[in-house]
Design an enzyme around this catalytic site. Structure first.
Site, PDB file in Angstrom:
ATOM      1  N   LYS A 280       0.838  -1.208   0.000  1.00  0.00           N
ATOM      2  CA  LYS A 280       0.000   0.000   0.000  1.00  0.00           C
ATOM      3  C   LYS A 280       0.869   1.251   0.000  1.00  0.00           C
ATOM      4  O   LYS A 280       2.007   1.204   0.460  1.00  0.00           O
ATOM      5  CB  LYS A 280      -0.872   0.016   1.275  1.00  0.00           C
ATOM      6  N   ARG A 354     -10.481 -11.479   1.678  1.00  0.00           N
ATOM      7  CA  ARG A 354     -11.353 -12.522   1.126  1.00  0.00           C
ATOM      8  C   ARG A 354     -10.678 -13.893   1.138  1.00  0.00           C
ATOM      9  O   ARG A 354     -11.346 -14.919   1.215  1.00  0.00           O
ATOM     10  CB  ARG A 354     -11.810 -12.110  -0.285  1.00  0.00           C
TER      11      ARG A 354
HETATM   12  N1  BES Z   1      -8.306  -3.770   4.292  1.00  0.00           N
HETATM   13  C1  BES Z   1      -8.438  -3.319   2.959  1.00  0.00           C
HETATM   14  C2  BES Z   1      -9.736  -2.545   2.721  1.00  0.00           C
HETATM   15  C3  BES Z   1      -9.779  -1.191   3.323  1.00  0.00           C
HETATM   16  C4  BES Z   1      -9.216  -0.114   2.659  1.00  0.00           C
HETATM   17  C5  BES Z   1     -10.419  -0.995   4.510  1.00  0.00           C
HETATM   18  C6  BES Z   1      -9.281   1.148   3.216  1.00  0.00           C
HETATM   19  C7  BES Z   1     -10.475   0.254   5.056  1.00  0.00           C
HETATM   20  C8  BES Z   1      -9.912   1.322   4.429  1.00  0.00           C
HETATM   21  C9  BES Z   1      -8.429  -4.505   2.005  1.00  0.00           C
HETATM   22  O1  BES Z   1      -7.665  -5.572   2.393  1.00  0.00           O
HETATM   23  C10 BES Z   1      -7.878  -3.997   0.725  1.00  0.00           C
HETATM   24  O2  BES Z   1      -6.721  -3.675   0.698  1.00  0.00           O
HETATM   25  N2  BES Z   1      -8.709  -3.947  -0.288  1.00  0.00           N
HETATM   26  C11 BES Z   1      -8.316  -3.469  -1.540  1.00  0.00           C
HETATM   27  C12 BES Z   1      -8.870  -4.441  -2.551  1.00  0.00           C
HETATM   28  C13 BES Z   1      -8.339  -4.255  -3.934  1.00  0.00           C
HETATM   29  C14 BES Z   1      -6.884  -4.635  -3.996  1.00  0.00           C
HETATM   30  C15 BES Z   1      -9.163  -5.118  -4.852  1.00  0.00           C
HETATM   31  C16 BES Z   1      -8.915  -2.090  -1.743  1.00  0.00           C
HETATM   32  O3  BES Z   1     -10.027  -1.855  -1.293  1.00  0.00           O
HETATM   33  O4  BES Z   1      -8.225  -1.245  -2.304  1.00  0.00           O
HETATM   34 MN    MN Z   2      -5.650  -5.378   1.764  1.00  0.00          MN
END
Ligand code: BES
Ligand code: MN
Ligand code: ZN
Length: 501
Positions: A280, A354
């Site tokens: 990230k 997931r």
């Molecule tokens: N934990 C995150 C989702 C999230 C993002 C929760 C911001 C709270 C605030 C999840 O694991 C994630 O990183 N999701 C990605 C999915 C994408 C790679 C398809 C996202 O939402 O960007």
């Molecule tokens: Mn994630």
């Protein structure tokens, strides 16, 4: 803090403070009117002189009001009487608690529970007030060397109800609210805990400690070794880049007979989500400690349930894991064989929730559950769609979806349903495996739910995406304790001890 209900007239109360409402423009509520008469027009004089307009949230603290037995009278602006709605009521209560805490009254009798709030009864008003009071007093200062506490905090709050007949309703409201608040508090504590302390093991320890406190709550755990034997390869892959071992913690609550199929609550417990190899960006990455908010809310709901001793069977599954980049970490391109036998092509290691959940959803099949609800900070797309006000609800079973929406409406812990039509499933197609771990940019929250739905064929299932609701960012950042109120309400509604009897 201690709460109780009584039914009495305001001028007879002998308390450190009595709290009454004033409407806009400068109109005394019925109760304030009574005080005004006893004090020979003291309050109406103040209003006439312009000391208080009555706008929602205005406060005026009076001392030694003539002929009144209580030391103080707190006048609370309630806005226009006809416009008093749920949101305003809660805001007024929060402000009142804050003021009482800051002004030295250690106990108070509150008449705001008698205000008329559209469509809501005494049970709701008392329950919301107690929950708001408890939430307002919450602090997380374990890790500060200097703790700031109010010098004379509010210790005892009595809510007045209009008739004696409503006392049992008020008492039940307090009982429910205290259980919910306990759950919310543990949820917030665990979620706020930093990721160097709150690891998957820490989550397991919290669950174990909770089980030690209640007779009908037992703890067990699935360690990495057993996960490997069971073929939980998707779950294990996510944790492989971390020094902290993955642990799936289980809390078994038995409140009904052995023959009653359990309900299972599954919580995403990513104690830190760096994104893995698909790392990230660094801005606000600290907030990814809250990626275990689902797990924390399952802990909270189990706590509330154990407090209420409801006659249901519930299993809480806390899927603890950490997603880190490392030489051992799983990669984009990897194809994983899940516990269900279905294969998944990893497109992005940041879509890890997931993967942890799919194996957990398969694992819990062994309990032959009637219903499984998973709770997860699953997608950033959920925040784009609904912001921070509502959790996203997705379900393949309409009655279950409606039950949850009702519970959210009753508890004020809102959820909004998104569709889960088959058309959305196509986004997960992969040329190399049974599915990819993400779809395109479109409908990210729904795509994630579609992914999970492929592992939930053996029971009724609903999914709550709480990415927007589990915590607040900004100056007042921190865990909210959501959706513990909704989940607890859902469980209450499933038993005969619902609010009205
Ligand atoms: N934990 C995150 C989702 C999230 C993002 C929760 C911001 C709270 C605030 C999840 O694991 C994630 O990183 N999701 C990605 C999915 C994408 C790679 C398809 C996202 O939402 O960007
Ligand atoms: Mn994630
Ligand atoms: Zn995540």
């Amino acid at each position: 803090m201690e709460f109780s209900v009584k039914s009495g007239s305001p001028e007879k109360q002998r308390s450190a403070c009595i709290v009454v409402g004033v409407f806009e423009p400068r109109r005394l509520s019925g109760v304030a009117e009574q005080l005004d008469q006893v004090s020979e027009g003291y309050l109406s004089n103040l209003l006439r002189r312009g000391d208080l307009e009555g706008k929602a949230g205005q406060m005026l603290l009076l001392h030694h009001v003539p002929n009144i037995l209580s030391e103080r009278v707190l006048l609370v602006g309630c806005g226009k009487e006809r416009e008093l709605d749920e949101r305003q009521y809660k805001q007024i209560i929060e402000k009142t608690i804050h003021t009482l805490n800051e002004t030295g009254s250690m106990e108070a009798v509150c008449f705001l529970s008698e205000l008329h709030v559209k469509g809501r009864d005494t049970y709701w008003k008392v329950r919301q007030a107690v929950e708001a009071a408890q939430a307002g007093l919450y602090t997380f200062n374990q890790l500060k060397t200097r703790k700031e506490e109010p010098r004379r905090p509010l210790r005892k709050l009595v809510f007045n109800v209009p008739t004696r007949r409503e006392l049992p309703l008020g008492e039940r409201a307090i009982q429910h609210a205290l259980a919910v608040s306990k759950g919310v508090t543990i949820c917030r504590d665990v979620a706020n805990m930093p990721p160097n302390i709150c690891t998957p093991r820490y989550l397991a320890e919290q669950a174990e400690a909770m089980a030690a406190n209640y007779d009908n709550l037992t703890f067990s755990a699935v360690e990495e070794k057993e996960m490997a034997e069971l073929g939980m390869n998707a779950y294990l892959a996510v944790g492989r880049g971390s020094e902290n071992e993955s642990v799936l913690s289980l809390l078994h609550y038995q409140g009904a007979g052995d023959d009653v199929a359990p309900l299972v609550l599954v919580g995403k417990g990513l104690t830190f989500d760096a994104g893995g190899i698909s790392i990230k960006p660094s801005a606000n990455m600290d907030e990814m400690k809250y990626d275990m908010g689902g797990a924390a809310s399952v802990l909270g709901a189990m706590q509330a349930l154990a407090e209420l001793q409801l006659p249901v069977n519930v299993i809480g599954a806390i899927a603890g894991c950490e997603n880190m980049p490392d030489g051992k970490a799983y990669r984009p391109g990897d194809i994983l064989t899940t516990m269900s036998g279905q294969t998944v092509e990893v497109i992005n290691t940041d879509a890890e929730g997931r993967l942890v959940l799919c194996d957990t959803l398969t694992y819990v099949e062994r309990f032959s559950p009637e219903t499984v609800i998973d709770v997860a900070t699953l997608t950033g797309a959920c925040i784009i769609a609904l912001g921070h006000h509502a959790s996203a609800l997705m379900s393949t079973h309409n009655p279950l979806a409606h039950e949850l929406l009702n519970a959210s409406e009753q508890s004020g812990d809102r959820a909004w349903r998104l569709p889960l039509w088959d058309e959305y499933q196509d986004a997960l197609d992969s040329p190399f495996a049974d599915m990819a771990n993400l779809g395109g940019r479109d409908a990210g929250s729904i795509a994630a739910a579609c992914f999970l739905s492929r592992f939930t064929k053996k029971y009724h299932w609903a999914h709550l995406d709480i990415a927007g609701t589990a915590w607040r960012s900004g100056a007042k950042k921190g865990a909210t304790g959501r959706p513990v109120p909704m989940l607890t309400q859902f469980l209450i509604n499933r038993t005969a001890t619902g609010q009205q009897d």
